[in-house]
Scaffold this active site. Structure first.
Site, mmCIF file in Angstrom:
data_model
loop_
_atom_site.group_PDB
_atom_site.id
_atom_site.type_symbol
_atom_site.label_atom_id
_atom_site.label_comp_id
_atom_site.label_asym_id
_atom_site.label_seq_id
_atom_site.Cartn_x
_atom_site.Cartn_y
_atom_site.Cartn_z
ATOM 1 C CB THR A 40 114.494 -57.227 74.735
ATOM 2 O OG1 THR A 40 114.768 -57.094 76.123
ATOM 3 C CG2 THR A 40 113.094 -56.733 74.433
ATOM 4 C CE LYS A 46 112.904 -55.965 78.428
ATOM 5 N NZ LYS A 46 113.159 -55.117 79.581
ATOM 6 C CE LYS A 96 116.153 -54.487 71.435
ATOM 7 N NZ LYS A 96 116.617 -55.608 72.232
HETATM 8 P P1 NAP Z 1 124.896 -54.363 75.308
HETATM 9 O O1 NAP Z 1 125.628 -53.814 76.470
HETATM 10 O O2 NAP Z 1 124.896 -53.608 74.035
HETATM 11 O O3 NAP Z 1 125.444 -55.859 75.038
HETATM 12 C C1 NAP Z 1 125.043 -56.548 73.879
HETATM 13 C C2 NAP Z 1 125.729 -57.891 73.792
HETATM 14 O O4 NAP Z 1 125.354 -58.505 72.547
HETATM 15 C C3 NAP Z 1 127.271 -57.791 73.793
HETATM 16 O O5 NAP Z 1 127.802 -58.923 74.441
HETATM 17 C C4 NAP Z 1 127.581 -57.831 72.289
HETATM 18 O O6 NAP Z 1 128.872 -58.299 71.974
HETATM 19 C C5 NAP Z 1 126.555 -58.850 71.838
HETATM 20 N N1 NAP Z 1 126.318 -58.781 70.392
HETATM 21 C C6 NAP Z 1 125.702 -57.804 69.694
HETATM 22 N N2 NAP Z 1 125.657 -58.106 68.381
HETATM 23 C C7 NAP Z 1 126.275 -59.315 68.254
HETATM 24 C C8 NAP Z 1 126.530 -60.149 67.142
HETATM 25 N N3 NAP Z 1 126.143 -59.827 65.904
HETATM 26 N N4 NAP Z 1 127.189 -61.317 67.368
HETATM 27 C C9 NAP Z 1 127.579 -61.657 68.616
HETATM 28 N N5 NAP Z 1 127.354 -60.901 69.717
HETATM 29 C C10 NAP Z 1 126.700 -59.735 69.527
HETATM 30 O O7 NAP Z 1 123.353 -54.612 75.669
HETATM 31 P P2 NAP Z 1 122.691 -54.841 77.116
HETATM 32 O O8 NAP Z 1 122.302 -53.520 77.662
HETATM 33 O O9 NAP Z 1 123.503 -55.791 77.899
HETATM 34 O O10 NAP Z 1 121.314 -55.544 76.657
HETATM 35 C C11 NAP Z 1 121.265 -56.920 76.284
HETATM 36 C C12 NAP Z 1 119.794 -57.286 76.037
HETATM 37 O O11 NAP Z 1 119.046 -57.078 77.239
HETATM 38 C C13 NAP Z 1 119.119 -56.445 74.953
HETATM 39 O O12 NAP Z 1 118.220 -57.262 74.245
HETATM 40 C C14 NAP Z 1 118.386 -55.365 75.752
HETATM 41 O O13 NAP Z 1 117.273 -54.875 75.035
HETATM 42 C C15 NAP Z 1 118.007 -56.149 76.996
HETATM 43 N N6 NAP Z 1 117.866 -55.371 78.237
HETATM 44 C C16 NAP Z 1 118.741 -54.372 78.551
HETATM 45 C C17 NAP Z 1 118.577 -53.679 79.741
HETATM 46 C C18 NAP Z 1 119.504 -52.563 80.155
HETATM 47 O O14 NAP Z 1 119.128 -51.780 81.050
HETATM 48 N N7 NAP Z 1 120.689 -52.431 79.601
HETATM 49 C C19 NAP Z 1 117.538 -54.015 80.625
HETATM 50 C C20 NAP Z 1 116.677 -55.063 80.289
HETATM 51 C C21 NAP Z 1 116.845 -55.741 79.090
HETATM 52 P P3 NAP Z 1 130.102 -57.249 71.906
HETATM 53 O O15 NAP Z 1 130.556 -57.085 73.318
HETATM 54 O O16 NAP Z 1 131.081 -57.928 71.034
HETATM 55 O O17 NAP Z 1 129.565 -55.984 71.291
#
Ligand code: NAP
Length: 288
Positions: A96, A171, A239
């Site tokens: 997102t 989104k 965010k």
């Molecule tokens: P998350 O669990 O925090 O995972 C984030 C991912 O990004 C991890 O693989 C993390 O790596 C990686 N990352 C973060 N900073 C980085 C950097 N500087 N360099 C390389 N890798 C980096 O987040 P999530 O919940 O899966 O969400 C992912 C996206 O989908 C976000 O944009 C969120 O807004 C969106 N989203 C989330 C949901 C939900 O319900 N969770 C639903 C819809 C959309 P590490 O493992 O090394 O930290």
């Protein structure tokens, strides 16, 4: 068969990549924290040490990363994706981001000869696991069509909103609603509790009402037990509301409820609730 590359194995990325693998696609993975690749590797995915190596060996590279800083880092770092982008490679960014970020990333990718589409998703971890996501796509039609078989594995519906950045606009529109609904549910529960009503009865009342929703059912047990392990981290909700506020400003529109929700989630994050689920906004409001 095309080779899929997947970068970002957090709460959402891990089950999504797993679904592609289990559907029989050839999947290569990379994650900054290497241990998060283990489940995929055990299930048969290849693991690559850098984003560049992954991009070299993949035709379509999916990104599911926290925010635009993470995407920029993965693309632009030494041994980043851009070093391996050549004519014909496709980046499908499911993170997102703001529409502006999507447009600027698309430009960078096209300067290297590749194609970038934004395809963020509506739906949380449960929907990711059960392939019930709604995919909100922006970008050229032929690329979205080419990716459709993969989207069909990941979700129940793909909506193509138009050119690059339109998926990101969609989104932000849906997540603004999510943030407002999250605060609305929390306020209703707090009001009911302060009125001396039994919490279980109140949860049952909402479940039986017209305001029942998959969102409410998904979070109901968190409110009941006042424990908020993250499916969607509050800091990510914050965010998205921040991005929506900035975009609304750019569009010259005033959104009072979204502004209020933005301030509430921001203060919850600043008060140490960022790693909890977004529903923990309830705790932030309850302390008042
Ligand atoms: P998350 O669990 O925090 O995972 C984030 C991912 O990004 C991890 O693989 C993390 O790596 C990686 N990352 C973060 N900073 C980085 C950097 N500087 N360099 C390389 N890798 C980096 O987040 P999530 O919940 O899966 O969400 C992912 C996206 O989908 C976000 O944009 C969120 O807004 C969106 N989203 C989330 C949901 C939900 O319900 N969770 C639903 C819809 C959309 P590490 O493992 O090394 O930290």
């Amino acid at each position: 068969m095309q080779t899929i590359g997947w970068i970002g194995l957090g709460h959402m990325g891990e089950p999504m990549a797993m679904n592609l693998l289990e559907a029989g696609h050839k999947v290569q993975v990379h994650n900054r924290t290497i241990s998060k690749t283990n489940s995929l590797v055990e299930a048969g995915a290849g693991r690559l040490d850098s984003p560049k190596e992954l991009a070299e060996r993949s035709d379509i590279i999916f990104l599911m990363l926290s925010d635009s800083n993470a995407v920029r880092e993965v693309l632009q770092q030494d041994n980043g994706v851009l070093e391996a982008i050549t004519e014909g490679k496709i980046i499908v960014d499911m993170s997102t981001l703001s529409p502006e970020d999507s447009l600027s990333l698309a430009k960078q990718v096209s300067e290297h000869g590749g194609t970038y589409i934004d395809a963020p998703v509506s739906g949380s971890v449960g929907a990711a696991r059960t392939s019930q996501l709604v995919i909100l796509a922006g970008g050229e039609t032929k690329t979205v069509e080419l990716c459709q078989p993969y989207f069909d594995v990941l979700g129940k519906k793909t909506i193509h909103f138009g050119s690059t950045g339109k998926g990101s606009s969609a989104k932000l529109a849906i997540n603004m609603l999510l943030g407002i609904m999250g605060q609305g549910i929390a306020e209703s529960l707090i009001f009911a509790e302060k009125s001396g009503l039994n919490k279980d009865s109140v949860l049952e009342m909402i479940s039986q009402s017209g305001m029942n929703s998959p969102l409410f059912q998904g979070k109901k047990e968190l409110y009941r037990h006042e424990e908020f392990p993250a499916a969607f981290m509050l800091e990510l909700m914050s965010k998205d509301l921040g991005l929506a506020k900035a975009e609304a400003g750019r569009l010259g529109t005033v959104l009072p409820l979204a502004d209020t929700a933005n301030a509430t989630y921001l203060s919850a994050k600043e008060n140490g609730k960022g790693k909890l689920d977004m529903a923990a906004v309830y705790l932030e409001l309850k302390k008042n």
